[in-house]
Design an enzyme around this catalytic site. Sequence first.
Site, PDB file in Angstrom:
ATOM      1  N   ASP A  92      20.660   9.968 -24.107  1.00  0.00           N
ATOM      2  CA  ASP A  92      19.459   9.557 -23.014  1.00  0.00           C
ATOM      3  C   ASP A  92      18.072  10.289 -23.717  1.00  0.00           C
ATOM      4  O   ASP A  92      18.226  11.567 -23.621  1.00  0.00           O
ATOM      5  CB  ASP A  92      19.760   9.833 -21.868  1.00  0.00           C
ATOM      6  N   HIS A 177       3.478  -1.945 -41.547  1.00  0.00           N
ATOM      7  CA  HIS A 177       4.192  -2.331 -42.580  1.00  0.00           C
ATOM      8  C   HIS A 177       3.567  -3.056 -43.841  1.00  0.00           C
ATOM      9  O   HIS A 177       4.002  -3.417 -44.884  1.00  0.00           O
ATOM     10  CB  HIS A 177       5.632  -2.977 -42.086  1.00  0.00           C
ATOM     11  N   LYS A 181       3.875  -3.623 -48.517  1.00  0.00           N
ATOM     12  CA  LYS A 181       4.289  -4.712 -49.107  1.00  0.00           C
ATOM     13  C   LYS A 181       3.351  -4.582 -50.512  1.00  0.00           C
ATOM     14  O   LYS A 181       2.353  -4.022 -50.812  1.00  0.00           O
ATOM     15  CB  LYS A 181       3.378  -5.967 -48.616  1.00  0.00           C
ATOM     16  N   ASP A 234      -1.696  -7.397 -31.726  1.00  0.00           N
ATOM     17  CA  ASP A 234      -0.322  -7.559 -32.510  1.00  0.00           C
ATOM     18  C   ASP A 234      -0.579  -7.528 -33.965  1.00  0.00           C
ATOM     19  O   ASP A 234       0.287  -6.937 -34.792  1.00  0.00           O
ATOM     20  CB  ASP A 234       0.544  -8.737 -32.224  1.00  0.00           C
ATOM     21  N   HIS A 239      -2.682  -5.027 -38.976  1.00  0.00           N
ATOM     22  CA  HIS A 239      -2.579  -5.574 -40.264  1.00  0.00           C
ATOM     23  C   HIS A 239      -3.644  -6.118 -40.979  1.00  0.00           C
ATOM     24  O   HIS A 239      -4.090  -5.832 -42.069  1.00  0.00           O
ATOM     25  CB  HIS A 239      -1.450  -6.630 -40.443  1.00  0.00           C
ATOM     26  N   LYS A 339       0.219 -17.713 -34.753  1.00  0.00           N
ATOM     27  CA  LYS A 339       1.761 -18.104 -34.867  1.00  0.00           C
ATOM     28  C   LYS A 339       1.769 -19.550 -34.814  1.00  0.00           C
ATOM     29  O   LYS A 339       0.954 -20.369 -34.269  1.00  0.00           O
ATOM     30  CB  LYS A 339       2.416 -17.755 -33.668  1.00  0.00           C
ATOM     31  N   LYS A 344       4.442 -19.962 -43.260  1.00  0.00           N
ATOM     32  CA  LYS A 344       4.131 -18.679 -43.376  1.00  0.00           C
ATOM     33  C   LYS A 344       3.493 -18.427 -45.040  1.00  0.00           C
ATOM     34  O   LYS A 344       3.800 -18.561 -46.029  1.00  0.00           O
ATOM     35  CB  LYS A 344       5.500 -17.907 -43.605  1.00  0.00           C
TER      36      LYS A 344
END
Length: 491
Positions: A92, A177, A181, A234, A239, A339, A344
Site C-alpha cells: 500500500d 513519450h 519516438k 492531454d 506532446h 480523437k 492515426k
Amino acid sequence: MSDNHPTRCDLMLFGALGDLAQRKLFPALYQLERANLLAPGSRILAVARPAQEPDAVRRQLQESLRRHVGPAEFDAAVADAFLARVAYQSLDFRDAEGYASLREWRGDESHPLIVYMATPPSMYGVIGRHLKQAGCCDPHTRVVVEKPIGHDLASSRAINDALGEVFDESQLFRIDHYLGKETVQNLIALRFANNLFASQWNQDHISHVEITVAESVGIEGRWGYFDQAGQIRDMVQNHLLQLLCLIAMDPPADLSADSLRDEKVKVLKALKPITPDRMESHVVRGQYTAGTIQGRPVPGYLEEEGANRGSGTETFVALKVEIDNWRWSGVPFYIRTGKRLPEKLSQIIIHFKPAPHYIFDPDQRHLANNKLVIRLQPDEGMSLKILVKEQGLDKGMRLRPRPLELTFSETFEAERIPDAYERLLWEVMKGNQYLFVRRDEVEYAWRWIDQVIRHWRDAGEPPKRYPAGSWGPVASIALITRDGRSWYEDA
Ligand code: BG6
C-alpha cells in the site's frame, strides 16, 4: 551519448500491474533484454497493491508480454531470462512501514536505483518521502514520472514541489513519450546535422509550419480521466508543445540535457499569449459526435461508456500559435490534434516561402512552394516537395511538383524502429536526461495553456461538434484558410 554498454542497475516499478506497465513498460524492458541491453545482475522489483505470489505475477507478466510484444518478436527463452530478474512486492503506497521490505530487497547494492512511478501523480511525493525515510534512496537514485504533471500551473508546482523535497532536479526524469519516438529525435539530427536546412530555418525562408497529431481512436475506457483533462491538457500541453519546441528552438551549444532544454524553454517563454479578442481567430475546440471511421460506425464522445451526457470537454483542438522572437516573427505555427479523426497520423510540415522572383509560365504560379513533410507516425520518414521540369520535347518549361523521399523503414530495412519507451528506459539507465522534460519546461507550458483554458471558461461556449471520421470542426479549416492557406493533405 553513443555509449551502448549496459550498466547494472535496479529498477523499482510502482504501479506494476497497471495498464501502462503491462502495455508499454514491461514490453519495453523485454525488448532491452532481447537486445542485450540489460546488464547482468540488473534486477526489477514490481510493486503494486494486490497481495499476490511472485510466481503468479511472473506468469501474468509472461502472458501479457506474449500479447503486447507480438508473435514475431516474442521469444520464450528471452522472456524467461527477463522474468528471472523480476521480483514482486505487494505494497500500500501510503503505508510507510511497508517500505522496509523494499529496503530489504535493495540490500547493500551500490549500483544505481531507478524508481519508476507509473502511478497517479498525487502519489509521487508520498512514494518519494517513504522511500527516503526507509533509506532506499541516495543522490544517485533516478526517478521517472509520467504525465500529467498537474492539470494547471498551480497543481504542477505542487507536484514538482513534492518531488523536489526529496529529489534534486538532476535525479528527475519526466517522461513525454513523444521525445522517445525515433523520428522525433530525428528532428534534432535533421535540423542540426544538415546545414542546408539550418540556414533556411527562419522567417526569411519559412512562411508557416503545420503540426498535426491525429488519432482515430476515441476515449474507450478512459472517459473519467479524459473528461477532466480534455485534448488541450492531454496532448497539447506536452506532446504538441514539445514538437513545436524542437522545430522552433535555436541550435543548442551541444547535445547535453541542459543545453537542449534551455533552448526549448526560450521558445516556451516566447509563445505569444492568446488574448480574449484573438481567441476566435486563433483557437478552435471540438467534440466528436457519432460517425464512421474506416467504414465502421462509432459512437459520439457523449455516448461512450461511462460518459456524462452534459460534458463540454474538448476532444479536438486547433491553434494558431505565434512565437515572439527574431527567428519566427510573422511565421504562424498551425497545430491541431484530435480523437476520432479519419486516421492515426502525426506529421509536421514546413512550408517554405516562394522564390523572390518568378520566371515561369504565369499559369503555373499556383504550383506549390517547397515543403518539407516530416512523418512521425505511421510510415516514419521525410519528404521534400520540390518543383521539377516535366520530361519531353513538347513540354517546354512545364513544372511539376515531385517528392524527394526518405522512408525510414526502407532506408534502415534491417533495423526495427524501437518503441518510445525502450529508448526512454535505456536513457534513464544511462543517466541521460536529454529526452526528459525539466521542471521549468512543464511550468512555462502550463502558463501558456492556462490562459487559453481561462478564456474558454470565461466565454462559456460549448465545443464545436464534428462527426467522428472527419478532420475536426469546420471552424478549424477556417482557422487556416482565413490566412489564405490550407491544411496539408498528401494527394
Ligand atoms: C497519451 C495521451 O499521452 O498519448 C493519449 O494521454 C494519446 O490520449 C496518446 O492517445 C497518443 O500517443 P501515441 O504514441 O499513440 O501517438
